[in-house]
Design a protein around this motif. Sequence first.
Motif, PDB file in Angstrom:
ATOM      1  N   ARG A   2       0.825  -1.210   0.000  1.00  0.00           N
ATOM      2  CA  ARG A   2       0.000   0.000   0.000  1.00  0.00           C
ATOM      3  C   ARG A   2       0.861   1.264   0.000  1.00  0.00           C
ATOM      4  O   ARG A   2       0.472   2.284  -0.559  1.00  0.00           O
ATOM      5  N   ALA A   3       2.024   1.188   0.650  1.00  0.00           N
ATOM      6  CA  ALA A   3       2.896   2.367   0.747  1.00  0.00           C
ATOM      7  C   ALA A   3       4.000   2.348  -0.297  1.00  0.00           C
ATOM      8  O   ALA A   3       4.987   3.076  -0.167  1.00  0.00           O
ATOM      9  N   ARG A   4       3.839   1.530  -1.347  1.00  0.00           N
ATOM     10  CA  ARG A   4       4.927   1.348  -2.304  1.00  0.00           C
ATOM     11  C   ARG A   4       5.314   2.644  -3.006  1.00  0.00           C
ATOM     12  O   ARG A   4       6.510   2.887  -3.242  1.00  0.00           O
TER      13      ARG A   4
ATOM     14  N   VAL B 142       4.972   5.751  -1.897  1.00  0.00           N
ATOM     15  CA  VAL B 142       5.659   6.631  -0.946  1.00  0.00           C
ATOM     16  C   VAL B 142       7.088   6.145  -0.726  1.00  0.00           C
ATOM     17  O   VAL B 142       8.034   6.942  -0.653  1.00  0.00           O
ATOM     18  N   VAL B 143       7.258   4.820  -0.621  1.00  0.00           N
ATOM     19  CA  VAL B 143       8.601   4.258  -0.450  1.00  0.00           C
ATOM     20  C   VAL B 143       9.474   4.602  -1.653  1.00  0.00           C
ATOM     21  O   VAL B 143      10.638   5.014  -1.508  1.00  0.00           O
TER      22      VAL B 143
ATOM     23  N   VAL C  15      10.547   4.692   5.680  1.00  0.00           N
ATOM     24  CA  VAL C  15       9.147   4.809   5.264  1.00  0.00           C
ATOM     25  C   VAL C  15       8.404   3.489   5.485  1.00  0.00           C
ATOM     26  O   VAL C  15       7.245   3.482   5.922  1.00  0.00           O
TER      27      VAL C  15
ATOM     28  N   ALA D 118       5.146   2.883   7.773  1.00  0.00           N
ATOM     29  CA  ALA D 118       3.929   2.263   7.232  1.00  0.00           C
ATOM     30  C   ALA D 118       3.478   1.090   8.088  1.00  0.00           C
ATOM     31  O   ALA D 118       2.283   0.908   8.341  1.00  0.00           O
TER      32      ALA D 118
ATOM     33  N   ARG E   4       2.008   2.443  11.430  1.00  0.00           N
ATOM     34  CA  ARG E   4       0.715   3.124  11.314  1.00  0.00           C
ATOM     35  C   ARG E   4      -0.364   2.255  10.668  1.00  0.00           C
ATOM     36  O   ARG E   4      -1.466   2.730  10.443  1.00  0.00           O
ATOM     37  N   ARG E   5      -0.045   0.986  10.381  1.00  0.00           N
ATOM     38  CA  ARG E   5      -1.038   0.141   9.709  1.00  0.00           C
ATOM     39  C   ARG E   5      -2.201  -0.141  10.647  1.00  0.00           C
ATOM     40  O   ARG E   5      -2.083  -0.062  11.868  1.00  0.00           O
TER      41      ARG E   5
END
Length: 513
Positions: A23-25, A27-28, A217, A221, A224-225
């Motif tokens: 999901r945070a790919r 942003v990473v 990052v 992630a 905060r999941r």
Amino acid sequence: MPHPTTGLTDPTPRSIVLSAIWRARWVVLAAALVAGAGGYLVSDSRPSTYQSSSQVVIAAGQAFDPLGGQSFGDASRFISDQVAVMTTESVLDLAIDRLGTSESAGELYQALDVKANGDNNVIDVTASAPDAQTAADRANAVVAGYRAFVAAQVQTEANAALGATTDPTVADQVRTQAAIYGDGVGAVQRAVPSAEPSSPKPVRDAVLLAVVAALVVIGLALWRRAPAADPRRGLDEGGHRLLGTVPVRPARTRSGQSPDPQESALVLVALDYARAGAPGPVLLTGAGAAGVVHGLAASAALQGRRVTVVDADPSQADLRQRAGGRFPERPLSDLGRAPEQDVLVGVPVPAGATGEVWLARVGTADAAAWEPERVHAALEELAASSDLVLIQAGPVTTSPLAYALVGESGGVVATIGPKDDPTALEALEERVASAGRPILGVVVAQPVRHGKDQPGAAPQQPTAAARPAAQPVTAPAPEPSGPEAGPRAGFGDSRGPSGATAASADTPIAPRG
């Protein structure tokens, strides 16, 4: 045997950690690119530093002795002493004289790295400088200064020995020993200018900073999941209806196992409301689907309803183990044939239940010999002779049989574990929509270990209406009564929240006895 963990779209459930990273790919990736670019620019703006090394092979194994006496000292200790000698002020002053610069001995010392090379008699002299030629000159100057210093020390000791003797033989021996010892160096590998600077390394620094930024990052992630034990947040964001939670215990091989019907009662009512206007069989797929189907069937039987369960997941035996007994494997099209076909077998129901639960097992070769018209007719007759038809199927995106049954059902219920990622429902929703069927809702299958929260209702063995497994059940059908009596309209019938109806089929598959 633990309940199967078959996922919604794949037999292997998706890891929550991997899901959070996925999901945070973006942003990473963005953080890695920004950090890498910034690291490259900062590193590239720093002044360059060059390094050059010279190697010195020490021939002597001990300090100079004018008379050539043998020493029993430690040879490695002698090499360590020579390393220290190379960085003394006397040696560094000689090196500066050779360089012809105005730098001090302290400044030259800061630019040097002198160390013994392992357990041998080789000493590495490495010098740093803003340019490659100066670095090489510094290393060579230090080596030359060391050789000059040692040679001077040897000559001084030899002169002192010559002044202390009048014996010509001894004097010749002293001169010979001094000539042999020389500066104590056997060979020298001179330093040469380096083609590339030792620092900075813009590419290396950029890669390191990009990796560090990506890890930071990813850590944020994961921190905060959403809590793994509460999938409702993901269901709400995806717009999926949460029907409730059903405790699922490990399957047992003993006959007569029955769950507590009260644990699935609220989910059954929610399912009845959800399927209003979407009659026909209900297909359940996902993690713990067998336990959820078993619980819903028990709750419906306690309400006095006739339930038919279709085990359409040949790769799993969980549902058959929960129901107990032996269940013959039949093609799905046989479910609509004459009563003498032994395809429906009675399943134990909870104590006090007035309804019935029947189970049919689909054969492993059924998908290859798919007959849409006969299967549709078979399921239509099942719906007509039952108050509720539940189909337990494998993953819809990987099982051709499960995907084909979606089109024959009135709707799909997805079952997920408390640690499953609700985003996996998106792929299931697309596949179900392509078959023109809705997702009625989602049920959370909460695993319960043996000995924990055991159901309070004891199972009730099949009676005359449900004989032992693997035995055909035949009996005359109940006579219709009242003006509303008559055959059902197949998938077009509508049921309310209770789900119970009084109509019967013209040719029931396994009529009550």
